[in-house]
Design a protein around this motif. Structure first.
Motif, PDB file in Angstrom:
ATOM      1  N   THR A   9     -24.028  15.579  -8.853  1.00 50.58           N
ATOM      2  CA  THR A   9     -24.974  14.931  -7.936  1.00 50.58           C
ATOM      3  C   THR A   9     -24.670  13.436  -7.828  1.00 50.58           C
ATOM      4  O   THR A   9     -24.815  12.831  -6.777  1.00 50.58           O
ATOM      5  CB  THR A   9     -26.428  15.121  -8.397  1.00 50.58           C
ATOM      6  OG1 THR A   9     -26.521  14.776  -9.778  1.00 50.58           O
ATOM      7  CG2 THR A   9     -26.902  16.532  -8.192  1.00 50.58           C
ATOM      8  N   PHE A  10     -24.204  12.864  -8.934  1.00 53.26           N
ATOM      9  CA  PHE A  10     -23.836  11.450  -8.940  1.00 53.26           C
ATOM     10  C   PHE A  10     -22.687  11.204  -7.969  1.00 53.26           C
ATOM     11  O   PHE A  10     -22.618  10.184  -7.301  1.00 53.26           O
ATOM     12  CB  PHE A  10     -23.419  11.046 -10.367  1.00 53.26           C
ATOM     13  CG  PHE A  10     -23.244   9.574 -10.566  1.00 53.26           C
ATOM     14  CD1 PHE A  10     -24.352   8.777 -10.821  1.00 53.26           C
ATOM     15  CD2 PHE A  10     -21.984   8.984 -10.515  1.00 53.26           C
ATOM     16  CE1 PHE A  10     -24.202   7.412 -11.012  1.00 53.26           C
ATOM     17  CE2 PHE A  10     -21.839   7.629 -10.699  1.00 53.26           C
ATOM     18  CZ  PHE A  10     -22.952   6.834 -10.948  1.00 53.26           C
ATOM     19  N   LEU A  11     -21.800  12.196  -7.891  1.00 48.81           N
ATOM     20  CA  LEU A  11     -20.620  12.054  -7.039  1.00 48.81           C
ATOM     21  C   LEU A  11     -20.887  12.481  -5.597  1.00 48.81           C
ATOM     22  O   LEU A  11     -20.000  12.391  -4.762  1.00 48.81           O
ATOM     23  CB  LEU A  11     -19.468  12.895  -7.606  1.00 48.81           C
ATOM     24  CG  LEU A  11     -18.899  12.432  -8.951  1.00 48.81           C
ATOM     25  CD1 LEU A  11     -17.934  13.464  -9.508  1.00 48.81           C
ATOM     26  CD2 LEU A  11     -18.219  11.079  -8.814  1.00 48.81           C
ATOM     27  N   MET A  12     -22.117  12.948  -5.306  1.00 51.70           N
ATOM     28  CA  MET A  12     -22.411  13.382  -3.932  1.00 51.70           C
ATOM     29  C   MET A  12     -22.182  12.220  -2.974  1.00 51.70           C
ATOM     30  O   MET A  12     -22.581  11.095  -3.274  1.00 51.70           O
ATOM     31  CB  MET A  12     -23.879  13.835  -3.807  1.00 51.70           C
ATOM     32  CG  MET A  12     -24.118  15.270  -4.214  1.00 51.70           C
ATOM     33  SD  MET A  12     -25.644  15.939  -3.524  1.00 51.70           S
ATOM     34  CE  MET A  12     -26.875  14.871  -4.227  1.00 51.70           C
ATOM     35  N   PRO A  13     -21.532  12.465  -1.844  1.00 52.47           N
ATOM     36  CA  PRO A  13     -21.312  11.374  -0.896  1.00 52.47           C
ATOM     37  C   PRO A  13     -22.641  10.865  -0.335  1.00 52.47           C
ATOM     38  O   PRO A  13     -23.630  11.597  -0.313  1.00 52.47           O
ATOM     39  CB  PRO A  13     -20.454  12.028   0.188  1.00 52.47           C
ATOM     40  CG  PRO A  13     -20.709  13.491   0.073  1.00 52.47           C
ATOM     41  CD  PRO A  13     -21.021  13.742  -1.357  1.00 52.47           C
ATOM     42  N   GLY A  14     -22.649   9.615   0.079  1.00 48.44           N
ATOM     43  CA  GLY A  14     -23.864   9.041   0.665  1.00 48.44           C
ATOM     44  C   GLY A  14     -24.687   8.339  -0.385  1.00 48.44           C
ATOM     45  O   GLY A  14     -24.509   8.529  -1.582  1.00 48.44           O
ATOM     46  N   ASP A  15     -25.592   7.508   0.082  1.00 46.60           N
ATOM     47  CA  ASP A  15     -26.398   6.699  -0.811  1.00 46.60           C
ATOM     48  C   ASP A  15     -27.839   7.177  -0.723  1.00 46.60           C
ATOM     49  O   ASP A  15     -28.360   7.394   0.369  1.00 46.60           O
ATOM     50  CB  ASP A  15     -26.306   5.225  -0.368  1.00 46.60           C
ATOM     51  CG  ASP A  15     -27.090   4.341  -1.294  1.00 46.60           C
ATOM     52  OD1 ASP A  15     -26.619   4.122  -2.427  1.00 46.60           O
ATOM     53  OD2 ASP A  15     -28.199   3.906  -0.889  1.00 46.60           O
ATOM     54  N   PRO A  16     -28.506   7.359  -1.863  1.00 41.66           N
ATOM     55  CA  PRO A  16     -29.868   7.885  -1.825  1.00 41.66           C
ATOM     56  C   PRO A  16     -30.826   7.002  -1.022  1.00 41.66           C
ATOM     57  O   PRO A  16     -31.736   7.502  -0.359  1.00 41.66           O
ATOM     58  CB  PRO A  16     -30.269   7.968  -3.293  1.00 41.66           C
ATOM     59  CG  PRO A  16     -29.213   7.327  -4.081  1.00 41.66           C
ATOM     60  CD  PRO A  16     -27.995   7.201  -3.233  1.00 41.66           C
ATOM     61  N   ILE A  17     -30.632   5.676  -1.077  1.00 43.73           N
ATOM     62  CA  ILE A  17     -31.608   4.800  -0.427  1.00 43.73           C
ATOM     63  C   ILE A  17     -31.427   4.787   1.083  1.00 43.73           C
ATOM     64  O   ILE A  17     -32.395   4.818   1.854  1.00 43.73           O
ATOM     65  CB  ILE A  17     -31.529   3.390  -1.017  1.00 43.73           C
ATOM     66  CG1 ILE A  17     -31.921   3.490  -2.498  1.00 43.73           C
ATOM     67  CG2 ILE A  17     -32.459   2.428  -0.298  1.00 43.73           C
ATOM     68  CD1 ILE A  17     -31.670   2.288  -3.296  1.00 43.73           C
ATOM     69  N   SER A  18     -30.144   4.794   1.526  1.00 47.09           N
ATOM     70  CA  SER A  18     -29.966   4.853   2.973  1.00 47.09           C
ATOM     71  C   SER A  18     -30.411   6.217   3.502  1.00 47.09           C
ATOM     72  O   SER A  18     -30.905   6.334   4.618  1.00 47.09           O
ATOM     73  CB  SER A  18     -28.514   4.548   3.352  1.00 47.09           C
ATOM     74  OG  SER A  18     -27.644   5.366   2.623  1.00 47.09           O
ATOM     75  N   ALA A  19     -30.262   7.259   2.667  1.00 47.01           N
ATOM     76  CA  ALA A  19     -30.767   8.567   3.077  1.00 47.01           C
ATOM     77  C   ALA A  19     -32.285   8.533   3.201  1.00 47.01           C
ATOM     78  O   ALA A  19     -32.877   9.191   4.047  1.00 47.01           O
ATOM     79  CB  ALA A  19     -30.352   9.632   2.058  1.00 47.01           C
ATOM     80  N   LEU A  20     -32.905   7.709   2.345  1.00 51.35           N
ATOM     81  CA  LEU A  20     -34.358   7.603   2.319  1.00 51.35           C
ATOM     82  C   LEU A  20     -34.888   6.911   3.569  1.00 51.35           C
ATOM     83  O   LEU A  20     -35.889   7.306   4.154  1.00 51.35           O
ATOM     84  CB  LEU A  20     -34.747   6.808   1.059  1.00 51.35           C
ATOM     85  CG  LEU A  20     -36.201   6.597   0.722  1.00 51.35           C
ATOM     86  CD1 LEU A  20     -36.842   7.918   0.349  1.00 51.35           C
ATOM     87  CD2 LEU A  20     -36.325   5.619  -0.442  1.00 51.35           C
TER      88      LEU A  20
END
Lengths: 334, 307
Positions: free
Chosen positions: B27-38
C-alpha cells in the motif's frame, strides 16, 4: 459300516473352482480347476509364488473378490455342505466373520486407522450377536487377553497405530477368532513381520487352531511356515494345484519337479557357502496359458507329452496326489 | 494440547508480522498521493498539507510508519481514516454482512459439495457420477461473475423471486442468491475432493476386512469409509471458510452488499492505506485462527495426529 461318501461332509470342499480376471490385455485365468477339501480341526497350507492363485482362492472363499474384474466361472465352495458361491448376500454376511474368518497379511492396513482396536473387535459381537456396547467391549478385552496382548483392558481404547507390528497382527487374529469360526483363513499372516515375531504369531495360530478344533488354511510362499504349522499342504502353480499331501512327507519327498525345486532353494547348513539353487525361468503368462503342463517350460524333465497335454492330479503314494507325468521319476530320485 | 495451542498462537505472531509487512509495503508503494486523492482537483494550501502529513506521520520513513502501525494493532488500535473515524469501527460495521454472506455460502457449499462428492464416489463410473463430474467442471470452468450476473438477471430481475441487489430483505432472503452463486462455484472443488478421497478409501484394505467381518454395505460405508474419506476434506473445509470471507469481494460488488469487500475497493481507490491494511490484517488473522482451529479439531477425526 460307513462308506466314505456317507460320512459327515467335510468342513470345506472346493470343487473344480475356476476364476478369471478381465484385464486390458484379455482374460487372465487366475484359478484353473482347483479341488480342495479340509476336515474340521485340520490345517492345510497352500504354498505357491505370487500369481499362483493362492490369495485369489482365499478371497473367493471369503467372498472378497472384486467382481468385476474377477469372475467365478465354474465350481462350488461347500462349507458344511452349503455352497458359498450360491448363497445370497445376507446369508453370506451372516457366515463371514462368524463361521469363516480371515487373517490378513498387513495388519496395519487391514485395521481401520480411525477406530479404537477394541471397537473393531467388538463390532463382530455387536453385529452378529447383538451385544450392547459395554458387553462387546468386555468381550473384546477377553479376546485381546486370549491372543496375549499385555494390559488388554488398558489398551482396548488404543488405535492401531499405537501398537507394534506383532501386536497389531494379534489384534487382527483376535478379530478373526472373536466368534469362534469353524474355518480360519490366514493369508500370508507373517510376511510383514520380523522373524522372531513371525514365530510367535505362527505359534499363536497353531495353538488357537488346535484348542478350538478349527479348520485352518494357511496361505504362504514360505516353505518353512508350512512345515512349521500345517498337517497337509497343497502346492499351487499357475492357478492349479500341482501336488498335495501330508506336509512332512510331501516336503521331504516331493513328487513334482516344481516342489522339488522349491524345497531345494531353501538355505540350509549343507548348502553353506554355495549359491542357492533356483528354478530357472518364470511362471507362465496367465493370459496365455500353455496347452500342456504350465511348468513344462521351466522343467528339466519335460518332454513332448508334457507340452501336449495337461497332467491331472494322480495318486502317487498314500494320501498323496501329484499332477506330473514324471512323478515316479521325481519321487525316486529326490 | 494446551502447550501445543500456546505454541501455535506464538507461531502466529511472525506470520502476522510478515503478512502485514508485505501488505503495508504494497500500500505504501501504491501510485498516487493520499492527500491529493483526498482533495481531488482543488489543491490545499502548503501549510495544511504539511499539517496533515505530520498528523498522519506520512513523512516518517517507511519502517517507522510500519512500526507505529503494528504497535497499534497489538493494542487493538487499527488507526483512523482521514475523517477521524477509527478503522476498526469501519470494518466492524461492515463485517456482519460479509460474515452472513460467507457463512451462508459456506454452509450451502458444504451440503452441495459433500452430497455430490459422496454420491459420485459411491457410484464411480456410473451415469450419476458422470453427471456430477459435468456439473462440477461446468461450475469450476465458468467465471464466478458470469454466473453471478446471470443468476441476478434471471432470478432477481426476470423471475423476481428475490431482490436483484441490496440487503433490505435481510437474512436469509437477501443473501440466498449471492451465497448460492458463491457456494456452487466453491462446491465444485469440494465435490471433487470428496469424491477422490472416497474412491481412495473404498479401495482400502480395511474395507476388505470390514467385508470379511460380515458387515452390511451400509455399515461399511457409514461406519468405516466416510470418516476416513473426510480426513482431507475437513482441512479443506476449515480453510475455505476463511477463504470465503476474502472471496466475497466480487460477489458483494455485483449484488451490492455493504460488506468489507466494498470497503476494501473504495479504500484502494481513495488511497486509504490504513483501511486496506486493516482489512487485510483482519483477514490474515481470521485465516490463521481458522487454520489453528482446523489443526486442533483434526485429531477428533484422525487419531493418528492427535496431540
Amino acid at each position: 459300516m460307513n462308506k466314505p461318501h456317507e460320512a459327515a461332509p467335510s468342513l470345506l470342499e472346493i470343487k473344480d473352482l475356476r476364476v478369471e480376471f478381465a484385464t486390458r490385455q484379455g482374460v487372465a485365468t487366475a484359478i484353473n480347476g482347483v479341488n480342495l477339501s479340509l476336515q474340521r480341526g485340520r490345517s492345510l497350507g497352500i504354498l505357491g509364488e505370487s500369481g499362483s492363485g493362492k490369495s485369489v482362492t482365499a478371497r473367493t472363499i471369503m467372498g472378497l473378490l472384486d467382481t468385476p474384474p474377477a469372475r467365478v466361472t465354474h465350481g462350488q465352495i461347500l462349507l458344511n455342505g452349503e455352497d458359498l458361491l450360491a448363497v445370497n448376500a445376507k446369508r453370506r454376511r451372516s457366515l463371514n466373520g462368524a463361521s469363516v474368518a480371515m487373517v490378513f497379511q498387513d495388519a496395519l492396513s487391514a485395521l481401520n486407522p480411525v477406530h479404537p482396536v477394541g471397537r473393531q473387535i467388538g463390532e463382530l459381537y455387536r453385529v452378529h450377536r447383538g451385544y450392547s456396547r459395554a458387553a462387546a467391549k468386555r468381550a473384546a478385552i477377553e479376546m485381546m487377553d486370549r491372543v496375549r496382548i499385555p494390559a488388554a483392558a488398558k489398551r482396548v481404547n488404543d488405535y492401531p497405530h499405537q501398537f507394534s507390528g506383532g501386536m497389531r497382527q494379534r489384534i487382527v487374529i483376535a478379530m478373526a477368532l472373536a466368534l469362534d469360526p469353524e474355518l480360519l483363513i490366514a493369508d500370508e499372516p507373517t510376511t510383514a513381520l520380523d522373524v522372531t515375531v513371525q514365530a510367535q504369531i505362527l505359534e499363536l495360530l497353531k495353538e488357537q487352531q488346535s484348542e478350538n478344533n478349527m479348520g485352518l488354511i494357511l496361505i504362504t510362499h514360505d516353505i518353512s511356515v508350512v512345515r512349521e504349522v500345517t498337517d497337509e499342504v497343497a502346492v499351487m502353480y499357475a492357478g492349479r494345484i500341482i501336488e498335495r499331501g501330508p506336509t512332512a512327507e510331501l516336503l521331504a519327498h516331493p513328487a513334482h519337479p516344481y516342489t522339488r525345486g522349491l524345497a531345494a532353494s531353501i538355505a540350509s547348513e549343507e548348502l553353506k557357502g554355495q549359491q542357492l539353487p533356483a528354478i530357472p525361468g518364470s511362471p507362465p503368462d496367465l493370459l496365455r496359458l500353455p496347452q500342456g503342463c504350465s511348468f513344462a517350460a521351466r522343467c528339466p524333465l519335460a518332454d513332448q507329452a508334457c507340452t501336449a497335454t495337461i497332467p491331472v492330479l494322480q495318486p502317487v503314494a498314500l494320501q498323496r496326489d501329484t499332477a506330473c507325468f514324471k512323478s515316479e521319476e521325481v519321487l525316486v530320485h529326490a | 494440547m494446551l502447550g501445543y495451542t500456546v505454541r501455535r498462537i506464538l507461531q502466529m505472531i511472525p506470520v502476522l508480522l510478515g503478512a502485514t509487512f508485505i501488505i503495508y509495503a504494497l500500500t505504501f508503494l501504491m501510485p498516487g498521493d493520499p492527500i491529493s486523492a483526498l482533495t481531488g482537483e482543488r489543491p490545499l494550501p502548503e501549510a495544511t498539507v504539511a499539517q496533515i502529513r505530520q498528523a498522519y506521520h506520512l513523512d516518517d520513513p517507511f519502517i517507522i510508519q510500519y512500526g507505529n502501525y503494528i504497535l497499534g494493532v497489538f493494542r487493538g488500535d487499527f488507526g483512523i481514516d482521514f475523517f477521524g473515524r477509527p478503522v476498526l469501527d469501519l470494518i466492524l460495521e461492515r463485517l456482519p454482512a460479509t460474515f452472513a454472506l460467507a457463512m451462508t455460502a459456506w454452509v450451502l457449499k458444504l451440503f452441495v459439495g459433500l452430497i455430490i462428492g459422496v454420491y459420485g464416489g459411491l457410484r464411480r463410473g456410473q451415469a450419476g457420477d458422470h453427471f456430477a463430474l459435468v456439473f462440477t467442471v461446468l461450475f469450476m470452468g465458468v467465471p464466478g461473475f458470469v454466473i453471478a450476473l446471470g443468476a441476478q438477471t434471471y432470478f432477481g430481475v426476470h423471475l423476481g423471486w428475490v431482490d436483484p441487489a441490496g440487503i433490505r430483505a435481510g437474512w436469509p432472503m437477501a443473501f440466498i442468491l449471492p451465497a448460492l452463486v458463491m457456494a456452487l462455484e466453491a462446491a465444485a472443488g469440494l465435490a471433487r475432493l470428496t469424491r477422490t478421497s472416497l474412491v481412495d478409501v473404498l479401495r482400502a484394505e480395511y474395507l476388505r476386512t470390514a467385508k470379511a467381518k460380515g458387515l452390511s454395505p451400509k455399515r461399511i460405508i457409514w461406519g468405516h469409509a466416510l470418516r476416513n474419506a473426510m480426513i482431507p476434506v475437513v482441512t479443506y473445509l476449515g480453510l475455505s471458510l476463511a477463504g470465503m470471507l476474502g472471496g466475497a469481494v466480487i460477489i458483494e460488488a455485483i449484488f451490492n452488499i455493504p460488506g468489507i469487500g466494498g470497503l476494501m475497493v473504495s479504500s484502494i481507490n481513495n488511497k486509504e492505506g490504513t483501511i486496506v491494511v486493516g482489512i487485510a490484517t483482519l483477514l490474515v488473522l481470521v485465516y490463521l485462527v481458522f487454520n489453528l482451529l482446523v489443526d486442533l479439531t483434526y485429531g477428533l477425526i484422525d487419531p493418528r495426529v492427535r496431540i
